[in-house]
Design a protein around this motif. Sequence first.
Motif, short mmCIF file in Angstrom:
data_model
loop_
_atom_site.label_atom_id
_atom_site.label_comp_id
_atom_site.label_asym_id
_atom_site.label_seq_id
_atom_site.Cartn_x
_atom_site.Cartn_y
_atom_site.Cartn_z
N VAL A 108 -8.07 -62.99 -8.48
CA VAL A 108 -6.73 -62.43 -8.28
C VAL A 108 -5.70 -63.31 -8.97
O VAL A 108 -5.68 -64.52 -8.79
N GLN A 109 -4.88 -62.69 -9.80
CA GLN A 109 -3.77 -63.37 -10.46
C GLN A 109 -2.53 -62.51 -10.33
O GLN A 109 -2.60 -61.30 -10.60
N THR A 110 -1.44 -63.11 -9.93
CA THR A 110 -0.17 -62.39 -9.87
C THR A 110 0.82 -63.08 -10.78
O THR A 110 0.89 -64.31 -10.82
N GLY A 111 1.55 -62.29 -11.53
CA GLY A 111 2.56 -62.83 -12.42
C GLY A 111 3.86 -63.10 -11.67
O GLY A 111 4.02 -62.74 -10.51
N ALA A 112 4.78 -63.72 -12.35
CA ALA A 112 6.10 -63.96 -11.78
C ALA A 112 6.83 -62.63 -11.64
O ALA A 112 6.85 -61.82 -12.56
N ALA A 113 7.40 -62.40 -10.48
CA ALA A 113 8.13 -61.16 -10.23
C ALA A 113 9.52 -61.25 -10.84
O ALA A 113 10.18 -62.29 -10.78
N THR A 114 9.94 -60.15 -11.47
CA THR A 114 11.32 -60.03 -11.92
C THR A 114 12.07 -59.26 -10.85
O THR A 114 11.54 -59.03 -9.76
N GLU A 115 13.25 -58.80 -11.15
CA GLU A 115 14.00 -58.03 -10.14
C GLU A 115 13.37 -56.69 -9.84
O GLU A 115 13.61 -56.11 -8.78
N ASN A 116 12.52 -56.17 -10.74
CA ASN A 116 11.94 -54.85 -10.47
C ASN A 116 10.47 -54.70 -10.91
O ASN A 116 9.96 -53.59 -10.92
N ARG A 117 9.78 -55.80 -11.21
CA ARG A 117 8.43 -55.65 -11.75
C ARG A 117 7.59 -56.89 -11.47
O ARG A 117 8.09 -58.02 -11.54
N MET A 118 6.30 -56.65 -11.20
CA MET A 118 5.36 -57.75 -11.07
C MET A 118 4.00 -57.28 -11.59
O MET A 118 3.52 -56.21 -11.21
N ASN A 119 3.41 -58.06 -12.47
CA ASN A 119 2.08 -57.77 -12.98
C ASN A 119 1.06 -58.48 -12.10
O ASN A 119 1.31 -59.58 -11.60
N TYR A 120 -0.11 -57.87 -11.95
CA TYR A 120 -1.19 -58.53 -11.24
C TYR A 120 -2.53 -57.98 -11.71
O TYR A 120 -2.61 -56.92 -12.32
N ARG A 121 -3.57 -58.78 -11.45
CA ARG A 121 -4.92 -58.33 -11.81
C ARG A 121 -5.93 -58.93 -10.84
O ARG A 121 -5.69 -59.96 -10.21
#
Length: 101
Positions: A33-46
């Motif tokens: 599991v990897q989660t990216g840094a969240a912006t004000e309206n989006r977050m990438n993850y895998r």
Amino acid sequence: VYAARLGTPKRGATDYFRNLSAALKSSEGFTDVQTGAATENRMNYRFTQTTDAGTLRENCIAIYDPANLYNVCANSSTAAPEALAATLKNVSLLQDNTLAK
């Protein structure tokens, strides 16, 4: 590739992304599991999950809009995570709250 509209958020974006990240990391059956840094309206993850059918890799984008939450995911049992991420590279939310790719 699939997209899901999840309904109106009950919390602000910061809380939503923080809770989503924690839930993904504590989910049984998910590995890598990897989660990216969240912006004000989006977050990438895998993540990767193993089922009776084999291993499935998923790359996703969680999109926060005050009217709706969206998840857009690409999954494959053979493609590398980088290839799945490239598939989602240009996904964005249009003004009328529809997804474009």
